[in-house]
Design an enzyme around this catalytic site. Structure first.
Site, PDB file in Angstrom:
ATOM      1  N   MET A 171      28.943  24.253 -16.354  1.00  0.00           N
ATOM      2  CA  MET A 171      29.160  24.925 -15.067  1.00  0.00           C
ATOM      3  C   MET A 171      30.449  24.369 -14.475  1.00  0.00           C
ATOM      4  O   MET A 171      30.748  23.194 -14.627  1.00  0.00           O
ATOM      5  CB  MET A 171      27.988  24.622 -14.123  1.00  0.00           C
ATOM      6  N   ASN A 172      31.236  25.234 -13.789  1.00  0.00           N
ATOM      7  CA  ASN A 172      32.303  24.681 -12.956  1.00  0.00           C
ATOM      8  C   ASN A 172      32.294  25.328 -11.580  1.00  0.00           C
ATOM      9  O   ASN A 172      31.237  25.278 -10.920  1.00  0.00           O
ATOM     10  CB  ASN A 172      33.674  24.621 -13.652  1.00  0.00           C
ATOM     11  N   ASP A 173      33.372  25.908 -11.121  1.00  0.00           N
ATOM     12  CA  ASP A 173      33.532  26.246  -9.704  1.00  0.00           C
ATOM     13  C   ASP A 173      32.354  27.001  -9.080  1.00  0.00           C
ATOM     14  O   ASP A 173      31.837  27.946  -9.683  1.00  0.00           O
ATOM     15  CB  ASP A 173      34.747  27.167  -9.517  1.00  0.00           C
ATOM     16  N   GLN A 233      30.774  29.429 -12.013  1.00  0.00           N
ATOM     17  CA  GLN A 233      31.403  29.589 -13.330  1.00  0.00           C
ATOM     18  C   GLN A 233      30.497  28.947 -14.378  1.00  0.00           C
ATOM     19  O   GLN A 233      30.135  27.763 -14.263  1.00  0.00           O
ATOM     20  CB  GLN A 233      32.772  28.898 -13.337  1.00  0.00           C
ATOM     21  N   TRP A 267      36.443  34.929 -13.747  1.00  0.00           N
ATOM     22  CA  TRP A 267      36.800  33.665 -13.110  1.00  0.00           C
ATOM     23  C   TRP A 267      36.491  33.671 -11.629  1.00  0.00           C
ATOM     24  O   TRP A 267      35.841  34.574 -11.115  1.00  0.00           O
ATOM     25  CB  TRP A 267      38.269  33.349 -13.400  1.00  0.00           C
ATOM     26  N   THR A 268      37.082  32.684 -10.964  1.00  0.00           N
ATOM     27  CA  THR A 268      36.627  32.371  -9.608  1.00  0.00           C
ATOM     28  C   THR A 268      36.919  33.464  -8.582  1.00  0.00           C
ATOM     29  O   THR A 268      37.948  34.133  -8.646  1.00  0.00           O
ATOM     30  CB  THR A 268      37.226  31.015  -9.214  1.00  0.00           C
ATOM     31  N   ASP A 318      42.151  33.294  -8.151  1.00  0.00           N
ATOM     32  CA  ASP A 318      41.184  32.778  -7.182  1.00  0.00           C
ATOM     33  C   ASP A 318      41.357  33.360  -5.775  1.00  0.00           C
ATOM     34  O   ASP A 318      41.718  32.635  -4.825  1.00  0.00           O
ATOM     35  CB  ASP A 318      41.227  31.241  -7.148  1.00  0.00           C
ATOM     36  N   ASP A 341      46.032  21.966  -9.488  1.00  0.00           N
ATOM     37  CA  ASP A 341      45.909  21.977 -10.943  1.00  0.00           C
ATOM     38  C   ASP A 341      46.487  20.683 -11.541  1.00  0.00           C
ATOM     39  O   ASP A 341      45.952  20.134 -12.496  1.00  0.00           O
ATOM     40  CB  ASP A 341      46.685  23.204 -11.450  1.00  0.00           C
TER      41      ASP A 341
HETATM   42  N1  DQQ Z   1      38.369  27.596 -12.665  1.00  0.00           N
HETATM   43  C1  DQQ Z   1      38.391  29.018 -12.881  1.00  0.00           C
HETATM   44  C2  DQQ Z   1      39.707  29.480 -12.373  1.00  0.00           C
HETATM   45  C3  DQQ Z   1      40.085  28.415 -11.417  1.00  0.00           C
HETATM   46  C4  DQQ Z   1      39.623  27.172 -12.111  1.00  0.00           C
HETATM   47  C5  DQQ Z   1      38.184  29.265 -14.339  1.00  0.00           C
HETATM   48  C6  DQQ Z   1      39.463  25.986 -11.204  1.00  0.00           C
HETATM   49  O1  DQQ Z   1      39.601  30.743 -11.735  1.00  0.00           O
HETATM   50  O2  DQQ Z   1      41.463  28.407 -11.144  1.00  0.00           O
HETATM   51  O3  DQQ Z   1      36.929  28.792 -14.752  1.00  0.00           O
HETATM   52  O4  DQQ Z   1      38.576  25.056 -11.738  1.00  0.00           O
END
Ligand code: DQQ
Length: 652
Positions: free
Chosen positions: A134-136, A152, A195-196, A260, A348
């Site tokens: 899992m991420n964002d 995510q 994506w996000t 994003d 980033d």
């Molecule tokens: N994670 C998403 C992007 C975002 C990044 C991709 C930030 O949309 O920029 O998984 O962790």
């Protein structure tokens, strides 16, 4: 996607089964790890002994609730020296930020991790999917009695990839029910990842979800989705707009530098919506602004909402108003007297979330920071530990602004694969303006987390210089700790010079003693303090009475295993005249979220101990100053586990 139609028996869905004793805790304490490398252990222990030589256990414990630790019968099923290749990049080649935690990934696992150790790391009251990566956090919102969290997610494994939108709902932001995926990568414009994105709730109740799609030829585009049926409280079915994508990278913007979209806010005339999207020009981070009347067609506005040279690609921008006088949150379109705007960017380049307070001029469409030296990306951070890709939403239910953040793993990727999962969402935090300092926000765990508090103990002590005081709690893995410290005034007054150049990350941690610190709490420690994580204050006093208070979290001795990251986090924290120093720490297995001075500074740590787990995890108060004594008071609650499980869709 589910096929049920509303209305659902929402009452039935809410009748949770009794909270279990702790699904992620083992019934027996972990067996102390027998080190393979005896010499290394001896050296390590000697260093520890030396460094802790003056930490004398000289005070009475708060409560003697001695925990009997039963040796575990578990075997070491993950053999050390497992040959591994360097993990491939996950993210960068696809135009996202690197998702492999490179500091400790690659090479061989050098520690003999047991099942008990690894399964203990799973959290009990933080949001996690049942398995995988899992991420964002994405598009959080409140709809018809339910909080919705999208995130995510990789359906297939514990590493980043195949990004899909996971979906869960909650009545209270604490107990969660997993739902079917909201969106999967199945169109040419998002086949490389959904994506996000962020949600906007329109005045008529419609919900517009804008997200970044990574196209079949790896171009970042913005797409629109909306719920198929707004009368569905669970928002189970999402429709991707037939004319997606609705925005493509404009001239001059890299195809992999356009992602994003934020929640939309109303333009000054109230007839159009604006959103901002992160990008960069060379190494300058920028925020592009688009305007739309209907969410289908968009116009790029001239100039940028803001830009900061040298900050690189801006991911996951967040932009929202904050009241200078009220403690409630504001809807994203609010502006005017008594309101400032927070701008947050996820860098980033260094994987941290930075914010700044400033003023938004909607006519010029420009945001200006209050203090250019604390501009976004070069000044304040939401969190001085691990915290990224965060997003707020306005909770119209309780009139507050709530912040979610992605907390990554800081162990080797190979361990995530062994565990079968990676990442946690932070406990949602309320965000308000700090009216006392006027220069920062305050973040605080949502009040609902307190519903998990059970047994508590309180303890007051005078901590003499060089003391460690055990606090006997019988479950050091799931705690809510509130502690307050008052430095001995006389010593403070007569101390003229003490370490004015102090900086947590380069300080060497809690073993490094000064006249006025460090002092604080120790969590996830074993009885012998071989593994321990101190969270503490350090006071530096300059020649002309200049006082700086630092808030730090020291992971250097958090685990004897080498396959995990161990650094000292922290920053200076504003302390006003007459204020005590306060810490609140939420301990939940491998995550510790710590808030200083009511949330002026926050540090989130991921901790991977090998012996200080289960019933063996202990808490201490400590004062490692050489000169000042400290009056400490502490209250600790045991935390029950949250109920996080699949939604019983078959019972609808
Ligand atoms: N994670 C998403 C992007 C975002 C990044 C991709 C930030 O949309 O920029 O998984 O962790």
């Amino acid at each position: 996607m589910a096929t049920h139609s509303p209305p659902y028996d929402l009452e039935g869905a809410m009748s949770y089964s009794p909270i279990p004793a702790g699904p992620h805790r083992t019934s027996s304490a972990a067996e102390p790890h027998r080190p393979k490398k005896l010499l290394a252990r001896i050296l390590f222990s000697s260093f520890l002994l030396l460094s802790l030589v003056l930490l004398v256990v000289n005070q009475r414990p708060a409560k003697l609730d001695i925990v009997e630790t039963t040796p575990s019968t578990s075997v070491n099923d993950f053999s050390p020296a497992r040959p591994l290749t360097e993990p491939p990049s996950r993210g960068v080649s696809m135009g996202a930020s690197e998702k492999v935690f490179r500091r400790v990934s690659g090479g061989e696992l050098t520690f003999s991790w047991s099942n008990v150790m690894l399964s203990w790391q799973r959290t009990a009251y933080h949001f996690q999917p049942e398995k995988n990566w899992m991420n964002d956090p994405n598009g959080p919102l409140f709809h018809k009695g339910w909080y919705h969290l999208f995130y995510q997610y990789n359906q297939e494994s514990a590493v980043w990839g195949n990004i899909t939108w996971g979906h869960a709902v909650s009545r209270d932001l604490i107990h969660w029910l997993h739902l079917p995926y909201a969106m999967v990568p199945d169109q040419w414009y998002d086949v490389n990842g959904v994506w996000t994105g962020s949600a906007t709730i329109l005045p008529d109740g419609r919900i517009m979800m804008l997200y970044t799609g990574d196209t079949h030829d790896v171009v970042q585009v913005q797409c629109l989705a909306y719920p198929a049926d707004l009368s569905d409280p669970l928002l189970l079915k999402w429709v991707k707009y037939q004319n997606n994508p609705v925005m493509v990278p404009p001239p001059g913007i890299g195809h992999k530098d356009f992602r994003d979209p934020t929640t939309a806010w109303l333009s000054p005339d109230g007839d159009k919506w604006r959103i901002t999207i992160g990008s960069k020009i060379n190494t300058t981070g920028i925020s592009l602004v688009y305007e739309t009347a209907d969410f289908f067609k968009y116009e790029l506005l001239d100039g940028y909402l803001h830009e900061v040279p040298g900050t690189g690609m801006w991911e996951c921008i967040d932009f929202y108003p904050i009241s200078l006088t009220e403690s409630n949150g504001l809807d994203t379109s609010a502006n005017g007297q008594g309101i400032k705007h927070v701008m947050k960017v996820s860098l980033d380049d260094d994987k941290n979330d930075y914010y700044a307070l400033g003023t938004y001029d909607p006519v010029k469409n420009k945001w200006t920071p209050d203090d250019p030296e604390l501009d976004v990306g070069i000044g304040l951070r939401y969190d001085y530990g691990k915290y990224y890709a965060s997003k707020t939403f306005y909770d119209q239910n309780k009139k507050r602004r709530i912040l979610w953040g992605w907390i990554r793993e800081t162990d080797a990727e190979a361990l995530d694969i062994l565990k079968g999962w990676a990442s946690v969402q932070s406990i949602p935090r309320t965000v308000v303006f700090d009216q006392k300092t006027g220069s920062n926000i305050l973040q605080w765990p949502v009040e609902e987390v307190e519903s998990l508090r059970s047994d508590s103990l309180e303890f007051n002590a005078k901590l003499e210089p060089g003391s460690v005081v055990p606090i006997e709690v019988d479950s050091g893995s799931q705690l809510d700790i509130v502690a307050s410290f008052e430095l001995d005034k006389e010593t403070f007054e007569v101390t003229t010079e003490a370490d004015i150049g102090y900086d947590c990350p380069t300080s060497g941690g809690a073993v490094n003693r000064g006249m006025l610190g460090p002092f604080g709490i120790v969590v996830l420690a074993d009885e012998n303090l071989l593994e321990l994580t101190p969270i503490y204050f350090y006071i530096a006093k300059g020649p002309h009475g200049k006082v700086e208070t630092h808030f730090c979290a020291d992971e250097l001795r958090s685990s004897v295993a080498p396959d995990v990251d161990k650094i000292v986090y922290g920053s200076k924290v504003p302390v006003l005249d007459g204020e005590n120093l306060t810490i609140r720490s939420l301990v939940d297995h491998s995550i510790v979220e710590s808030f200083a001075q009511g949330g002026r500074r926050v540090i989130t740590s991921r901790i991977y101990p090998t012996t200080a787990i289960g019933g063996a995890a202990r808490v201490f108060l400590f004062n490692n100053a050489t000169r000042a004594s400290v009056n400490a008071s502490i209250k600790i609650w045991k935390m029950s586990s949250a109920n996080i499980r699949p939604f019983p869709l078959d019972q609808l």
